[in-house]
Design a protein around this motif. Sequence first.
Motif, PDB file in Angstrom:
ATOM      1  N   THR A 126       0.837  -1.320   0.089  1.00 57.60           N
ATOM      2  CA  THR A 126       0.005  -0.235  -0.099  1.00 57.60           C
ATOM      3  C   THR A 126       0.941   1.055  -0.109  1.00 57.60           C
ATOM      4  O   THR A 126       1.763   1.224   0.870  1.00 57.60           O
ATOM      5  N   LEU A 127       0.455   2.256  -0.893  1.00 57.61           N
ATOM      6  CA  LEU A 127       1.152   3.494  -1.212  1.00 57.61           C
ATOM      7  C   LEU A 127       0.313   4.665  -1.151  1.00 57.61           C
ATOM      8  O   LEU A 127      -0.863   4.238  -1.226  1.00 57.61           O
ATOM      9  N   PRO A 128       0.386   5.681  -1.044  1.00 58.73           N
ATOM     10  CA  PRO A 128      -0.385   6.972  -1.002  1.00 58.73           C
ATOM     11  C   PRO A 128      -1.161   6.980  -2.501  1.00 58.73           C
ATOM     12  O   PRO A 128      -0.333   6.605  -3.330  1.00 58.73           O
ATOM     13  N   ALA A 129      -1.967   7.697  -2.469  1.00 60.72           N
ATOM     14  CA  ALA A 129      -2.757   7.882  -3.940  1.00 60.72           C
ATOM     15  C   ALA A 129      -1.778   8.597  -4.870  1.00 60.72           C
ATOM     16  O   ALA A 129      -0.992   9.736  -4.007  1.00 60.72           O
ATOM     17  N   PRO A 130      -1.575   8.370  -6.087  1.00 59.14           N
ATOM     18  CA  PRO A 130      -0.732   8.960  -6.920  1.00 59.14           C
ATOM     19  C   PRO A 130      -0.922  10.615  -6.971  1.00 59.14           C
ATOM     20  O   PRO A 130       0.017  11.147  -7.697  1.00 59.14           O
ATOM     21  N   THR A 131      -2.181  10.953  -6.723  1.00 61.25           N
ATOM     22  CA  THR A 131      -2.267  12.482  -6.982  1.00 61.25           C
ATOM     23  C   THR A 131      -1.981  13.342  -5.587  1.00 61.25           C
ATOM     24  O   THR A 131      -2.308  14.513  -5.788  1.00 61.25           O
ATOM     25  N   GLY A 132      -1.395  12.525  -4.764  1.00 60.94           N
ATOM     26  CA  GLY A 132      -1.137  13.384  -3.353  1.00 60.94           C
ATOM     27  C   GLY A 132       0.259  14.161  -3.664  1.00 60.94           C
ATOM     28  O   GLY A 132       1.081  13.881  -4.397  1.00 60.94           O
ATOM     29  N   PRO A 133       0.169  15.149  -2.588  1.00 61.57           N
ATOM     30  CA  PRO A 133       1.520  15.939  -2.701  1.00 61.57           C
ATOM     31  C   PRO A 133       2.851  15.277  -2.403  1.00 61.57           C
ATOM     32  O   PRO A 133       3.806  15.824  -2.945  1.00 61.57           O
ATOM     33  N   GLY A 134       2.734  14.290  -1.945  1.00 61.81           N
ATOM     34  CA  GLY A 134       3.796  13.434  -1.692  1.00 61.81           C
ATOM     35  C   GLY A 134       4.371  12.511  -2.651  1.00 61.81           C
ATOM     36  O   GLY A 134       5.519  11.877  -2.693  1.00 61.81           O
ATOM     37  N   GLU A 135       3.560  12.410  -3.912  1.00 61.81           N
ATOM     38  CA  GLU A 135       4.044  11.831  -5.110  1.00 61.81           C
ATOM     39  C   GLU A 135       5.624  11.983  -5.397  1.00 61.81           C
ATOM     40  O   GLU A 135       6.140  10.835  -5.866  1.00 61.81           O
TER      41      GLU A 135
END
Length: 373
Positions: free
Chosen positions: A55-64
């Motif tokens: 699991t990773l953060p969504a690709p549209t998040g600021p941390g991408e």
Amino acid sequence: MRILVDCRYIRPGTPDGIGRYTTGLVRALDRLHPVELLVSDPRQRDGLPDRKAHTLPAPTGPGEPFVARRVNRLLGGAGGAPADPDTVVFSPMQTMGTLGRRYAVVLTVHDLIYYRHRTPPPWLAAPVRALWRGYHLSWWPQRLLLAGADAVAVVSRATGDLVGAHRLTRRPVAVVPDATDFHLPDGTPRRTRPVGNRIVYAGSFMPYKNVATLARAAALLDDHELHLVSPVPPGVREELVRLAAPNRPVFHDGVDDAGYRALLDGATALVSASRDEGFGLPVLEAMARGCPVVVSDIAAFREVAGDAGLFADPDDPAGFAAAVRSLAGCWPERSDAVRERARTQTWDAAAAALLGLLTDTVTRRRHPAGGPR
């Protein structure tokens, strides 16, 4: 070789083109080589092989831009750990962050449409739409992203030619084509005529899709109905009704795959007057069902349909109408031709191309230029 596939671009419940591309490739690739999945929502695993998922953060998040550091940690490569030459991550988009990665990466370019047509997809949040528009004002952001990859996949030669023409990357570029599982089973009897007098459009209503030309063509085809498959944005429906008068388009506002196949199976033709495409998946889907295609004369559609397709100028409604009428004298032959053309354009073939690219990428990383082989 350890292969991870970034599945975070799959939209749960309503897969779009990127989702279909990801799902089709993952299923077929896993039959050739075991894969692991990168997801941001557990629902993205629906329909995918039952393999290990991270699991990773969504690709549209600021941390991408910094997501590679998280991938390093889940691979056991955090901190000062050495790079892993045997692990490769495939992303079906070019926007996956790569800063600080300790593994190989292959990014994907589907098209360069929005450099010429800068209206962003309406489903994106307002801040993302603003970034999207800014991103497409110049070529350097694209070059910067692709510089973070070891290799670049493109979905067609047409897209690859544009990547080369604009000098977007010095990395190896290979075609990993879009594909479909809409093929009719072997042994399906030859079609001798369309079941209904309908022409079908399956696609969005973004301005570059140029659906207005299809509506104007429908106005010239008294003996055919124009069926519009996808949900229609507010305000667009009324304009298309006006342009198609005295005929009236049929609005389906979305159908499932079974309904879509049924529409294609009875249609005279699938039509598209798009001004720009990276591939043209609806065209291939129709061809796989034995449905002739009447489409705009652009490089991507020529690549997909070849001599089996019928082509018209995207600004010529009369040309589209004439091409549809011409099918009356050759529909069975055109149906045979498009079905045969689509026969080899399968997910298994696409996955084989992808596996070859991933293998070559890992090999180059193991043995940099000048090193032992």
